[in-house]
Design a protein around this motif. Structure first.
Motif, short mmCIF file in Angstrom:
data_model
loop_
_atom_site.label_atom_id
_atom_site.label_comp_id
_atom_site.label_asym_id
_atom_site.label_seq_id
_atom_site.Cartn_x
_atom_site.Cartn_y
_atom_site.Cartn_z
N GLY A 42 0.78 -1.24 0.00
CA GLY A 42 0.00 0.00 0.00
C GLY A 42 0.80 1.28 0.00
O GLY A 42 0.23 2.37 0.12
N GLY A 43 2.12 1.19 -0.15
CA GLY A 43 2.96 2.39 -0.13
C GLY A 43 2.62 3.39 -1.23
O GLY A 43 2.60 4.60 -0.99
N ASP A 44 2.35 2.89 -2.43
CA ASP A 44 2.01 3.79 -3.53
C ASP A 44 0.72 4.55 -3.24
O ASP A 44 0.60 5.75 -3.52
CB ASP A 44 1.87 3.01 -4.84
N GLU A 45 -0.26 3.84 -2.68
CA GLU A 45 -1.53 4.50 -2.34
C GLU A 45 -1.33 5.56 -1.26
O GLU A 45 -1.95 6.63 -1.31
CB GLU A 45 -2.55 3.47 -1.87
N PHE A 82 1.45 7.31 -0.68
CA PHE A 82 2.10 8.48 -1.29
C PHE A 82 1.09 9.29 -2.09
O PHE A 82 1.05 10.53 -1.98
CB PHE A 82 3.27 8.06 -2.17
N ASP A 83 0.31 8.64 -2.91
CA ASP A 83 -0.67 9.35 -3.74
C ASP A 83 -1.67 10.12 -2.89
O ASP A 83 -2.04 11.26 -3.21
CB ASP A 83 -1.39 8.37 -4.66
N GLU A 84 -2.11 9.50 -1.80
CA GLU A 84 -3.08 10.16 -0.90
C GLU A 84 -2.45 11.39 -0.26
O GLU A 84 -3.07 12.46 -0.20
CB GLU A 84 -3.55 9.18 0.16
N LEU A 85 -1.22 11.25 0.24
CA LEU A 85 -0.56 12.38 0.87
C LEU A 85 -0.26 13.49 -0.13
O LEU A 85 -0.40 14.68 0.19
CB LEU A 85 0.74 11.93 1.55
N SER A 86 0.14 13.11 -1.33
CA SER A 86 0.43 14.10 -2.35
C SER A 86 -0.81 14.93 -2.68
O SER A 86 -0.75 16.16 -2.77
CB SER A 86 0.94 13.40 -3.62
N GLU A 87 -1.94 14.26 -2.82
CA GLU A 87 -3.19 14.98 -3.10
C GLU A 87 -3.64 15.80 -1.90
O GLU A 87 -4.07 16.96 -2.05
CB GLU A 87 -4.27 13.97 -3.49
N HIS A 88 -3.54 15.22 -0.72
CA HIS A 88 -3.99 15.89 0.50
C HIS A 88 -3.17 17.15 0.79
O HIS A 88 -3.72 18.18 1.19
CB HIS A 88 -3.89 14.93 1.68
N LEU A 89 -1.85 17.07 0.56
CA LEU A 89 -0.96 18.18 0.87
C LEU A 89 -0.78 19.14 -0.30
O LEU A 89 -0.31 20.26 -0.12
CB LEU A 89 0.41 17.65 1.30
N GLY A 90 -1.13 18.68 -1.51
CA GLY A 90 -0.97 19.52 -2.69
C GLY A 90 0.47 19.65 -3.14
O GLY A 90 0.84 20.67 -3.75
N ILE A 91 1.29 18.65 -2.88
CA ILE A 91 2.69 18.68 -3.26
C ILE A 91 3.10 17.32 -3.81
O ILE A 91 2.43 16.32 -3.57
CB ILE A 91 3.62 19.05 -2.08
N GLY A 92 4.22 17.30 -4.53
CA GLY A 92 4.76 16.06 -5.05
C GLY A 92 6.05 15.69 -4.36
O GLY A 92 6.40 16.24 -3.29
N HIS A 93 6.80 14.78 -4.97
CA HIS A 93 8.07 14.33 -4.41
C HIS A 93 9.06 15.48 -4.25
O HIS A 93 9.22 16.30 -5.15
CB HIS A 93 8.68 13.25 -5.31
N ASP A 94 9.69 15.53 -3.07
CA ASP A 94 10.71 16.54 -2.76
C ASP A 94 10.16 17.96 -2.83
O ASP A 94 10.88 18.90 -3.16
CB ASP A 94 11.92 16.38 -3.68
N GLU A 95 8.89 18.10 -2.53
CA GLU A 95 8.28 19.42 -2.46
C GLU A 95 7.79 19.68 -1.04
O GLU A 95 7.57 18.75 -0.26
CB GLU A 95 7.12 19.53 -3.45
#
Length: 232
Positions: free
Chosen positions: A101-104, A106-119
């Protein structure tokens, strides 16, 4: 010499403290340049990243060029070359964690926080990263918060984690110290200045020692090594 050059851009009192602490680090090593790695963490503990002025300070104290210092600072991923958040959230997306579930997450946090990797979020609280392995496969999927373990995570628990950290709440990791410290605080520890939390909490959980317990119950023992002279 202009004051800004003499203090490498730091306020005089801050510069004086950093030089004193850097000299403490240098004294630990027979060759001064060996102190560069912890000194870069010291710079991060002050600036929140490896700043230009921090590079100049390290170069000056170790008699290195700024190019030599920059080469090291850009090689290791724990050194940040731009302002980092108060909390680095590293989501393991290597094979086992990804399957679990690691990919899910990351995707959830990225959407929730409005940022991507290393942002980093606009409030400067959270930097989000994909990481290759957190070396805790027995607790997959794993999220790290400033390199403290958050085990057996889900998209929901990971979202709660970042929300609590942004709200200023004290959050305890699954294993380790009693609370997750800030990026600057952790950087200072990595520079070699202990915060007294090394013996807090527990280092190994049930899953970590399950194999040892099972071996004892079953009476299993590791095979004896055979000396090369005894081999037939």
């Amino acid at each position: 010499m202009p004051e800004t050059t003499a203090t490498h851009g730091y306020e005089p009192d801050v510069h004086q403290r950093l030089v004193r602490e850097a000299q403490e680090i240098i004294a630990r090593y027979p060759v001064p340049r060996s102190a560069l790695l912890p000194m870069l963490h010291l710079v991060q503990s002050e600036d929140g990243y490896v700043s230009r002025r921090g590079i100049e300070l390290c170069a000056h104290l170790l008699d290195l060029t700024t190019a030599e210092v920059s080469a090291v600072a850009t090689f290791y991923t724990q050194y940040k070359r731009k302002p980092n958040g108060d909390y680095t959230i590293g989501v393991c997306t290597n094979t086992l964690c990804a399957i679990m579930g690691g990919d899910e997450i990351f995707d959830e946090l990225s959407e929730h926080l409005g940022i991507g990797h290393d942002e980093t979020t606009e409030d400067g609280k959270i930097t989000l990263e994909r990481v290759e392995c957190n070396a805790a496969c027995d607790y997959a999927p794993v999220v790290m918060a400033n390199w403290e373990f958050m085990d057996n995570q889900t998209p929901e628990t990971a979202t709660t984690l970042v929300d609590d950290l942004r709200a200023g709440k004290e959050v305890a990791p699954s294993r380790g110290p009693n609370k997750i410290c800030t990026f600057k605080q952790v950087s200072r520890v990595l520079a070699g200045f202990p915060d007294g939390r090394a013996d807090e909490g527990t280092g190994g959980g049930k899953a970590t020692v399950e194999g040892t317990i099972l071996a004892r119950e079953k009476g299993w023992e590791a095979p004896q090594s055979v000396n090369e002279g005894d081999a037939k």
